[in-house]
Design a protein around this motif. Structure first.
Motif, mmCIF file in Angstrom:
data_model
loop_
_atom_site.group_PDB
_atom_site.id
_atom_site.type_symbol
_atom_site.label_atom_id
_atom_site.label_comp_id
_atom_site.label_asym_id
_atom_site.label_seq_id
_atom_site.Cartn_x
_atom_site.Cartn_y
_atom_site.Cartn_z
ATOM 1 N N GLU A 313 0.816 -1.212 0.000
ATOM 2 C CA GLU A 313 0.000 0.000 0.000
ATOM 3 C C GLU A 313 0.851 1.264 0.000
ATOM 4 O O GLU A 313 0.523 2.245 -0.681
ATOM 5 N N GLN A 314 1.957 1.236 0.723
ATOM 6 C CA GLN A 314 2.829 2.405 0.760
ATOM 7 C C GLN A 314 3.631 2.553 -0.538
ATOM 8 O O GLN A 314 3.913 3.671 -0.966
ATOM 9 N N THR A 315 3.988 1.439 -1.151
ATOM 10 C CA THR A 315 4.766 1.488 -2.390
ATOM 11 C C THR A 315 3.945 2.014 -3.549
ATOM 12 O O THR A 315 4.407 2.856 -4.336
ATOM 13 N N GLN A 366 12.025 -6.783 5.987
ATOM 14 C CA GLN A 366 12.069 -6.013 7.221
ATOM 15 C C GLN A 366 12.723 -4.661 6.995
ATOM 16 O O GLN A 366 12.279 -3.640 7.550
ATOM 17 N N GLU A 367 13.777 -4.624 6.176
ATOM 18 C CA GLU A 367 14.422 -3.351 5.854
ATOM 19 C C GLU A 367 13.449 -2.403 5.161
ATOM 20 O O GLU A 367 13.375 -1.201 5.478
ATOM 21 N N ARG A 368 12.692 -2.924 4.210
ATOM 22 C CA ARG A 368 11.729 -2.089 3.500
ATOM 23 C C ARG A 368 10.633 -1.603 4.434
ATOM 24 O O ARG A 368 10.192 -0.444 4.365
ATOM 25 N N ARG A 375 9.255 6.808 7.200
ATOM 26 C CA ARG A 375 8.827 7.867 6.286
ATOM 27 C C ARG A 375 7.339 8.195 6.414
ATOM 28 O O ARG A 375 6.886 9.215 5.890
ATOM 29 N N ASP A 376 6.589 7.341 7.065
ATOM 30 C CA ASP A 376 5.135 7.471 7.106
ATOM 31 C C ASP A 376 4.695 8.254 8.338
ATOM 32 O O ASP A 376 4.726 7.734 9.455
ATOM 33 N N PRO A 377 4.275 9.505 8.194
ATOM 34 C CA PRO A 377 3.849 10.290 9.359
ATOM 35 C C PRO A 377 2.561 9.779 9.987
ATOM 36 O O PRO A 377 2.242 10.118 11.130
ATOM 37 N N TYR A 378 1.818 8.961 9.246
ATOM 38 C CA TYR A 378 0.559 8.404 9.753
ATOM 39 C C TYR A 378 0.662 6.895 9.900
ATOM 40 O O TYR A 378 -0.312 6.173 9.709
ATOM 41 N N PHE A 379 1.846 6.442 10.269
ATOM 42 C CA PHE A 379 2.080 4.998 10.338
ATOM 43 C C PHE A 379 1.088 4.296 11.261
ATOM 44 O O PHE A 379 0.538 3.250 10.906
ATOM 45 N N ARG A 380 0.852 4.855 12.438
ATOM 46 C CA ARG A 380 -0.013 4.186 13.409
ATOM 47 C C ARG A 380 -1.409 3.926 12.830
ATOM 48 O O ARG A 380 -1.941 2.822 12.930
#
Length: 401
Positions: A313-315, A366-368, A375-380
């Motif tokens: 989803e992030q990619t 895991q690295e990715r 980089r994701d400010p809305y990770f949570r």
């Protein structure tokens, strides 16, 4: 004389009506046939005749590309790496295409269905009832595909085409399907699975009658049609595990490594599993598989569904309406429980390359994940939606990896 003119006029009127009727029938026929072709993908044959395409090798500015001369012609395709995908992103409205390399018994069927049915798109894939495939057209187009997979375009490059086949075929297949030659950016993706579970799952599948004997095995500009079979007759139904394992040219052995490697580097299928320098061949294939996996825009692991979904989803900046399934073991777990320690050890040895590839993939995944998480400010919020889609942050605050 007046009567004769009247009769002639009547004949002309009848003739005009007949001609008009024929024109109407012809027009309706053309419309109907066009509809059928649109929905059955009859614009391109199921077993696409390969045009002159190339394998991917080097790197140019974060984009994997190379050219191989075939019959005097040099053709390049542009493959986007994970790093490049983070910089330039995926544009479903332009010339970007997701190419799903579907390895047998890795959970690819479920993942493939997610791609065509569960993505939140402005223009979703059209999935008619009673038809296995969907039409995943770009917005405002009627035949330009943004997804090259079993459930969108079908097996246009062969049944379970591997990396060597796909990179050689995909652009020509899409050119023929869309009726025009054009340059595209290809985002190669795949799913990997624990090699013991995958191998035993394939064994059970073959035991029930599956063969994949219609696979093309295209490599180095030719189709290898004379690969030996491990069975006599039409299939291998009822095979026991020891017999399955003891066939020296069983393509189930280290299947994931073979399907991700550039087979031209190791002589394609010539002398497969019978050469004196098998260890060198294995080294080449494993090194190539790791390189190609690392350069893919995306890969997931069946054992880490939530992490895999988040990375996808992030990619691609595309969200799934439903979370990925968490099942991994299924029938293979039952098969493992029935094995002797000697059989388990033999399965491990037969899939030692896949085991090393999986270790590499786990670390890379895991690295990715950590990179995208930082980089994701809305990770949570994003992560909670993946792991607990029906719960809020307030009710489930301890679900972070």
């Amino acid at each position: 004389m007046l009567y004769s003119a009247f009769e002639n006029m009547k004949r002309w009127v009848k003739m005009i009506r007949v001609i008009g009727g024929l024109c109407l029938v012809t027009l309706l026929g053309i419309t109907y046939v066009s509809y059928l072709c649109h929905n059955s993908l009859c614009l391109a044959p199921e077993r696409f005749s390969l045009s002159q395409r190339s394998s991917i090798g080097g790197r140019v500015s974060g984009v994997s590309s190379s050219s191989t001369s075939i019959s005097g012609s040099t053709v390049e395709i542009e493959s986007v790496s994970f790093k490049e995908a983070q910089i330039r992103g995926f544009d479903i409205t332009s010339r970007d295409v997701i190419v799903f390399l579907h390895i047998q018994k890795t959970g690819g069927t479920t993942f493939g269905r997610h791609l065509v049915r569960d993505l939140n798109l402005e223009t979703p894939c059209i999935c008619p009832r009673k038809r296995k495939r969907c039409d995943c057209f770009r917005p405002n187009t009627v035949n330009e595909q943004w997804l090259f997979s079993r459930y969108s375009t079908g097996w246009k490059c062969g049944l379970h085409a591997d990396w060597t086949e796909l990179t050689d075929c995909v652009e020509g297949a899409l050119d023929e399907y869309e009726g025009m030659a054009k340059r595209r950016r290809y985002f190669f993706i795949t799913v990997l699975r624990d090699p013991i579970h995958r191998y035993l799952s394939e064994f059970r599948h073959v035991q029930r009658g599956a063969t994949w004997k219609s696979a093309r095995h295209w490599c180095g500009g030719q189709e290898f049609t004379s690969l030996p079979h491990c069975y006599k007759g039409s299939n291998w139904t009822g095979v026991e595990l020891d017999e399955f394992m003891n066939c020296p040219y069983n393509l189930a052995h280290n299947r994931q490594t073979r399907m991700l490697a550039d087979l031209t580097l190791a002589g394609c299928y010539t002398g497969y599993n019978s050469t004196a320098d098998q260890m060198e061949r294995d080294r080449i294939l494993l090194q190539s598989a790791k390189k190609n996996l690392a350069e893919m825009a995306y890969f997931g692991l069946t054992e880490q569904q939530s992490v895999s979904q988040y990375i996808f989803e992030q990619t691609f900046q595309l969200d799934f309406a439903n979370s990925f399934d968490q099942a991994n073991a299924t029938l293979s777990a039952q098969a493992i429980a029935e094995l002797t320690s000697a059989q388990i050890e033999q399965v491990r040895q037969l899939n030692s390359l896949d085991a090393e590839l999986l270790d590499f993939a786990r670390k890379l995944l895991q690295e990715r994940f950590e990179l995208l998480k930082r980089r994701d400010p809305y990770f949570r919020q994003h992560w909670l939606r993946v792991v607990r889609p029906f719960k809020s942050e307030a009710t489930d605050g301890n679900s972070l990896v």
